[in-house]
Design a protein around this motif. Structure first.
Motif: not given
Ligand code: A3P
Length: 312
Positions: A68, A71, A249
């Motif tokens: 995460w 991203s 994201c």
């Protein structure tokens, strides 16, 4: 790259752990545990990496939200190319230093590193205790660290190991996973030492280390994206830009891209791309840990974190 000398490995404490084949050895180097393959990359990275003042290093303990964070930071730094996240897995956009850059096959890593020629973005799971001995400590490069609730981190790791080939032959018992987590005998472990040292650096040098939790990111992604962008020296002109990045994201959006559903594995690791997108929730440990296991980890967390003034 040379394979680690046998006598060097033999000089290190070792412990068995589950590993991707269902059976593996971890070696303890300067207080932290690594597989021989990763230790080779760690040593090469620590010895050879020359940070630039403009570099951004994303640091984390495994399974705390690395994908995460990759991203989000990729999209913040490379705003014009943020849609690359639709067709490229974040791990192929931002390489992990000890796995992809300083590995036996470092092929495309440098060309993959970020589209913005002025800002290289790398990731690492190497603890700050080891980074502190390198130029990273004195360099002006910035570090972003993500952490996560220990019980969710453990459950995420337990599931992740279940996607390995070895798990088909012999699944990893949850009781064993809890024991290893509490003993700290996991790749890059102990978890608690890893988190606390990055937190300390974040408190002492907030202009150098940005410390954020998975739970804070979940709670208000847009707000954290704005803070991250400011820390990285790339503040947004319009509020909507931060919102757009948070949406691009978002777990559900990312999980549905073909590249993130793929059962193929990257050449640098034996886990499928899909294994980085499982549940993406806070508190999933409640579905897997019994009350005794929860109590055991909570006691440990109190002991390790609360004394240091960190609550989880
Ligand atoms: P779960 O196993 O709890 O679902 P890492 O990237 O450090 O390997 O961590 C993987 C964990 O982050 C997994 O947690 C994964 O589902 C979750 N994750 C990956 N991408 C995410 C995203 N965009 N938003 C929220 N969670 C994400």
């Amino acid at each position: 790259m040379a394979i680690l000398a046998d006598d060097f490995l033999l000089s290190l404490p070792k412990e068995e752990w589950y590993g991707p084949c269902g059976h593996d050895m971890l070696y303890q180097f300067k207080g932290f545990w690594f597989t021989p393959h990763i230790l080779e990359g760690v040593l090469q990275f620590l010895k050879n990496f020359k940070p630039l003042p403009t570099d951004v290093i994303l640091a984390s303990f495994p399974k705390t939200g690395t994908t995460w964070l990759k991203s989000l930071v990729f999209a913040i730094i490379n705003r014009a190319s943020k849609h690359s996240l639709i067709c490229t897995n974040p791990h192929d956009l931002i390489p992990t230093l000890e796995l992809q850059v300083y590995s036996s096959n470092p092929t495309a890593a440098h060309t993959l590193t970020s589209c913005d020629a002025n800002t290289r973005i790398f990731a690492t799971h190497v603890p700050y205790q080891l980074l502190a001995e390198t130029a990273i400590h004195s360099s002006q490069c910035r570090i972003v660290y993500v952490t996560r609730n220990p019980k969710d981190t453990l459950i995420s790791l337990w599931h992740y190991m279940g996607t390995s080939k070895g798990s088909l032959k012999k699944p990893w018992k949850i009781e064993e996973a809890v024991d290893k987590f509490c003993d700290g005998v996991l790749p890059d472990g102990p978890y608690y030492d890893h988190v606390l040292r990055f937190r300390k650096e974040g408190l002492e040098r907030p202009q150098k280390v940005f410390f954020v939790s998975y739970e804070d990111l979940k709670d208000d992604t847009k707000e954290q994206v704005k803070k991250l962008a400011e820390f990285l020296g790339r503040p947004f002109e319009k509020e909507e830009e931060a919102e757009e990045i948070a949406n691009i994201c978002d777990f559900r959006a990312m999980k549905q891209h073909e590249v993130n559903k793929s059962s193929d594995s990257p050449e640098w690791l034996e886990f499928p791309y899909s294994s980085y997108f499982r549940q993406g929730e806070v508190g999933d440990h409640k579905n897997y840990l019994d009350s005794e296991m929860i109590q055991r980890i909570d006691d440990m967390t109190k002991d390790k974190f609360y004394g240091a003034g960190f609550m989880y």
